[in-house]
Write a protein that holds these residues in place. Structure first.
Motif, PDB file in Angstrom:
ATOM      1  N   THR A  50      60.043  48.753  23.492  1.00  0.00           N
ATOM      2  CA  THR A  50      60.961  48.758  24.635  1.00  0.00           C
ATOM      3  C   THR A  50      60.327  49.371  25.870  1.00  0.00           C
ATOM      4  N   LYS A  51      59.217  50.048  25.686  1.00  0.00           N
ATOM      5  CA  LYS A  51      58.527  50.666  26.818  1.00  0.00           C
ATOM      6  C   LYS A  51      57.594  49.662  27.473  1.00  0.00           C
ATOM      7  N   ARG A  52      57.332  49.839  28.763  1.00  0.00           N
ATOM      8  CA  ARG A  52      56.448  48.936  29.498  1.00  0.00           C
ATOM      9  C   ARG A  52      55.384  49.745  30.211  1.00  0.00           C
ATOM     10  N   VAL A  53      54.143  49.312  30.088  1.00  0.00           N
ATOM     11  CA  VAL A  53      53.053  49.941  30.821  1.00  0.00           C
ATOM     12  C   VAL A  53      52.874  49.195  32.136  1.00  0.00           C
ATOM     13  N   ARG A  54      52.537  49.926  33.162  1.00  0.00           N
ATOM     14  CA  ARG A  54      52.455  49.327  34.485  1.00  0.00           C
ATOM     15  C   ARG A  54      51.276  48.345  34.579  1.00  0.00           C
ATOM     16  N   PRO A  55      51.537  47.073  34.961  1.00  0.00           N
ATOM     17  CA  PRO A  55      50.450  46.105  35.125  1.00  0.00           C
ATOM     18  C   PRO A  55      49.737  46.319  36.461  1.00  0.00           C
ATOM     19  N   VAL A  56      48.626  45.637  36.628  1.00  0.00           N
ATOM     20  CA  VAL A  56      47.870  45.726  37.878  1.00  0.00           C
ATOM     21  C   VAL A  56      47.677  44.325  38.445  1.00  0.00           C
ATOM     22  N   THR A  57      47.323  44.274  39.721  1.00  0.00           N
ATOM     23  CA  THR A  57      46.958  43.018  40.376  1.00  0.00           C
ATOM     24  C   THR A  57      45.464  43.050  40.656  1.00  0.00           C
ATOM     25  N   LEU A  58      44.780  42.006  40.205  1.00  0.00           N
ATOM     26  CA  LEU A  58      43.320  41.942  40.279  1.00  0.00           C
ATOM     27  C   LEU A  58      42.875  41.080  41.454  1.00  0.00           C
ATOM     28  N   GLN A  59      41.804  41.504  42.095  1.00  0.00           N
ATOM     29  CA  GLN A  59      41.099  40.695  43.077  1.00  0.00           C
ATOM     30  C   GLN A  59      39.616  40.701  42.746  1.00  0.00           C
ATOM     31  N   ILE A  60      38.931  39.598  43.077  1.00  0.00           N
ATOM     32  CA  ILE A  60      37.493  39.517  42.845  1.00  0.00           C
ATOM     33  C   ILE A  60      36.805  39.086  44.128  1.00  0.00           C
ATOM     34  N   PRO A 142      53.142  48.495  24.344  1.00  0.00           N
ATOM     35  CA  PRO A 142      52.327  47.277  24.220  1.00  0.00           C
ATOM     36  C   PRO A 142      51.454  47.093  25.452  1.00  0.00           C
ATOM     37  N   SER A 143      50.269  46.562  25.261  1.00  0.00           N
ATOM     38  CA  SER A 143      49.364  46.302  26.384  1.00  0.00           C
ATOM     39  C   SER A 143      49.928  45.179  27.249  1.00  0.00           C
ATOM     40  N   VAL A 144      49.520  45.144  28.524  1.00  0.00           N
ATOM     41  CA  VAL A 144      49.999  44.110  29.437  1.00  0.00           C
ATOM     42  C   VAL A 144      48.832  43.616  30.284  1.00  0.00           C
ATOM     43  N   ASN A 145      48.785  42.294  30.519  1.00  0.00           N
ATOM     44  CA  ASN A 145      47.682  41.685  31.264  1.00  0.00           C
ATOM     45  C   ASN A 145      47.988  41.627  32.750  1.00  0.00           C
ATOM     46  N   SER A 146      46.945  41.666  33.549  1.00  0.00           N
ATOM     47  CA  SER A 146      47.058  41.430  34.985  1.00  0.00           C
ATOM     48  C   SER A 146      47.105  39.923  35.235  1.00  0.00           C
ATOM     49  N   ASN A 147      47.154  39.543  36.503  1.00  0.00           N
ATOM     50  CA  ASN A 147      46.942  38.145  36.859  1.00  0.00           C
ATOM     51  C   ASN A 147      45.525  37.738  36.496  1.00  0.00           C
ATOM     52  N   LEU A 148      45.301  36.449  36.348  1.00  0.00           N
ATOM     53  CA  LEU A 148      43.975  35.942  36.038  1.00  0.00           C
ATOM     54  C   LEU A 148      43.338  35.382  37.302  1.00  0.00           C
ATOM     55  N   VAL A 149      42.074  35.706  37.529  1.00  0.00           N
ATOM     56  CA  VAL A 149      41.369  35.276  38.730  1.00  0.00           C
ATOM     57  C   VAL A 149      40.059  34.611  38.328  1.00  0.00           C
ATOM     58  N   MET A 150      39.770  33.480  38.962  1.00  0.00           N
ATOM     59  CA  MET A 150      38.510  32.778  38.739  1.00  0.00           C
ATOM     60  C   MET A 150      37.632  32.950  39.968  1.00  0.00           C
ATOM     61  N   ALA A 151      36.365  33.209  39.744  1.00  0.00           N
ATOM     62  CA  ALA A 151      35.431  33.430  40.849  1.00  0.00           C
ATOM     63  C   ALA A 151      34.126  32.720  40.567  1.00  0.00           C
ATOM     64  N   SER A 152      33.382  32.452  41.629  1.00  0.00           N
ATOM     65  CA  SER A 152      32.130  31.716  41.509  1.00  0.00           C
ATOM     66  C   SER A 152      31.094  32.300  42.449  1.00  0.00           C
ATOM     67  N   THR A 153      29.857  32.304  42.001  1.00  0.00           N
ATOM     68  CA  THR A 153      28.741  32.732  42.855  1.00  0.00           C
ATOM     69  C   THR A 153      28.004  31.536  43.441  1.00  0.00           C
ATOM     70  N   ALA A 154      28.627  30.364  43.410  1.00  0.00           N
ATOM     71  CA  ALA A 154      27.989  29.164  43.949  1.00  0.00           C
ATOM     72  C   ALA A 154      27.645  29.350  45.428  1.00  0.00           C
ATOM     73  N   PHE A 155      26.668  28.600  45.904  1.00  0.00           N
ATOM     74  CA  PHE A 155      26.228  28.720  47.284  1.00  0.00           C
ATOM     75  C   PHE A 155      27.326  28.263  48.231  1.00  0.00           C
ATOM     76  N   LEU A 156      27.297  28.761  49.462  1.00  0.00           N
ATOM     77  CA  LEU A 156      28.269  28.371  50.476  1.00  0.00           C
ATOM     78  C   LEU A 156      27.965  26.964  50.968  1.00  0.00           C
ATOM     79  N   SER A 157      29.004  26.123  51.002  1.00  0.00           N
ATOM     80  CA  SER A 157      28.834  24.760  51.485  1.00  0.00           C
ATOM     81  C   SER A 157      28.972  24.722  52.998  1.00  0.00           C
ATOM     82  N   GLN A 158      28.186  23.897  53.642  1.00  0.00           N
ATOM     83  CA  GLN A 158      28.229  23.782  55.088  1.00  0.00           C
ATOM     84  C   GLN A 158      29.412  22.906  55.516  1.00  0.00           C
ATOM     85  N   SER A 159      30.214  23.417  56.396  1.00  0.00           N
ATOM     86  CA  SER A 159      31.371  22.662  56.882  1.00  0.00           C
ATOM     87  C   SER A 159      31.301  22.555  58.397  1.00  0.00           C
TER      88      SER A 159
END
Length: 446
Positions: A50-60, A142-159
């Motif tokens: 019944t208890k809740r652990v505080r979740p976090v918000t992730l940034q990459i 119980p453990s609790v997950n943050s948001n899921l974030v996808m990141a890439s080290t790909a090169f910057l595309s020219q626009s």
């Protein structure tokens, strides 16, 4: 923390050296009460569900060849009392978990104390793309997950800035003929205080520069060119239907449809014989097709209620170049709202329902699908790189392998959800973005 360390040490010692327990008892025979107190305190505490652990918000952030992960506990800012909270207890530690692909298995990379809320991870250990989450842990909850974030080290595309959409200050929508000779777009013009019109234009282009424009309708939006570039189609609330406009003859005809006000955009079949569209309200959604020669609209899906969290979203859609599927953005959930996400789904134009979908992680929004002319790639916008503002990034999926890659843009160039990526050939995309508060159109080579 020191007390927990003592308990852990005792547990390890008694497990690895059975005789050690006897020695301790003999050594502490007189303060028996103290010994019993220590061992009773070191028993595993039951988890209170019944208890809740505080979740976090992730940034990459990506810096050179490193992934920089940072996170903060979620909290509620209250303007009235009583103030609701998101959790009963604070995290005692954080588990940094990493998957090396879009739908890969998560592995714990490192355990950090509660006062540590950032970590730098070398890309050489992980690869060009990662998916990360932070697991908040407390021994009593119980453990609790943050948001899921996808990141890439790909090169910057020219626009580069794309000038083909109009002479007006406020422009939305837009499409380009396959030969790049014409463009269509919608403006927003204030005629009198509080009164606006949305004129629909077709522009003649020369080297992507508009050299002339023609007004098609004073109220029009969401227009797209036919595959041969000779016609326009767009939904019309005033006509309660879909307008098909002949560019050469400068004439239009209406295909009457129900709920035209709920249509956001239309997509042509490769042979130009059909138009696909969705109707979306706050209660239900549905995919349709209608013949460009006229007749009644044919439903391609049953009614999908919004309340069930499995519905077609109000977004741009596209018809595959081989004519075998229609791509839409669909919200979906499995058994619980914890699995809510939005995927790109492929539907049969023959009414056989959903053919397949490209699965994503919970919480992600994939939207505005767009097929490359050769049908090998699918561009789309996704919220997977930003867990805070739900801003979009630009992605391309290889339809042969299913693999995705981010088209990384210069900092500050964030694609807008008001426009679906448009292909120019098979190696270039046009997209809309807001830069320093000003909206514009840009092109990028893949």
């Amino acid at each position: 923390m020191a007390f927990y360390n003592l308990c852990d040490a005792i547990r390890v010692s008694t497990r690895t050296n059975p005789a050690y327990g006897f020695t301790m008892k003999r050594f502490l025979s007189q303060p028996l009460l103290m010994l019993l107190t220590i061992f009773l305190s070191c028993k595993e505490k039951a988890v209170d569900p019944t208890k809740r652990v505080r979740p976090v918000t992730l940034q990459i952030g990506v810096s050179g060849a490193f992934y920089d992960l940072s996170w903060e506990p979620n909290r509620v800012v209250c303007v009235t009392a009583p103030c609701p909270d998101l959790a009963d207890v604070e995290a005692q530690e954080y588990a940094v978990q990493i998957a090396k692909s879009e739908l890969g298995t998560f592995q714990t990379y490192r355990i950090l104390d509660a006062d540590e809320k950032s970590i730098r991870i070398p890309a050489s250990e992980m690869g060009e793309q990662i998916v990360a989450r932070i697991v908040s842990k407390n021994k009593g909850t119980p453990s609790v997950n943050s948001n899921l974030v996808m990141a890439s080290t790909a090169f910057l595309s020219q626009s580069a800035y794309y000038p083909g959409f109009g002479f007006l200050e406020d422009v939305s929508g837009g499409d380009v003929t396959p030969d790049g000779a014409k463009a269509t777009y919608t403006g927003l013009v204030q005629e009198t205080p509080g009164t606006y019109v949305t004129p629909l234009y077709v522009a003649t282009l020369q080297n992507e520069q508009p050299i002339a424009k023609k007004l098609v309708n004073r109220q029009g939006a969401g227009a797209s060119f036919s595959p041969d570039g000779k016609q326009l189609a767009y939904p019309s609330r005033t006509e309660n239907g879909i307008i098909v406009y002949d560019l050469a003859a400068e004439t239009s005809r209406t295909l009457p449809v129900a709920d035209a006000s709920r249509i956001g955009s239309v997509a042509w079949s490769p042979d130009g014989q059909w138009l696909a569209y969705t109707t979306v309200s706050s209660e239900e959604s549905r995919l349709w097709k209608i013949a460009t020669s006229g007749g009644s609209a044919t439903p391609l899906t049953p009614v999908l209620p919004v309340r069930e969290s499995n519905y077609i979203r109000q977004s741009f859609l596209d018809w595959s170049p081989d004519g075998k599927s229609i791509a839409v953005s669909r919200a979906r959930t499995d058994n619980s709202n914890d699995n809510w996400r939005t995927t790109v789904s492929l539907y049969s134009p023959d009414g056989r329902g959903e053919l397949s979908h490209f699965e994503t992680q919970p919480g992600w929004i994939d939207t505005h699908p767009s097929f490359s002319p050769n049908g090998k790639m699918l561009a789309f916008l996704s919220s997977r790189t930003d867990g805070l503002t739900k801003s979009y990034s630009l992605w391309v999926r290889d339809l042969t392998t299913g693999q995705v890659r981010q088209i990384k843009l210069l900092p500050g160039l964030n694609p807008s959800g008001e426009f679906a990526p448009r292909w120019v050939g098979n190696e270039r995309l046009i997209f809309s973005a807001v830069v320093q508060g000003k909206k514009g159109y840009y092109s990028v080579f893949l």
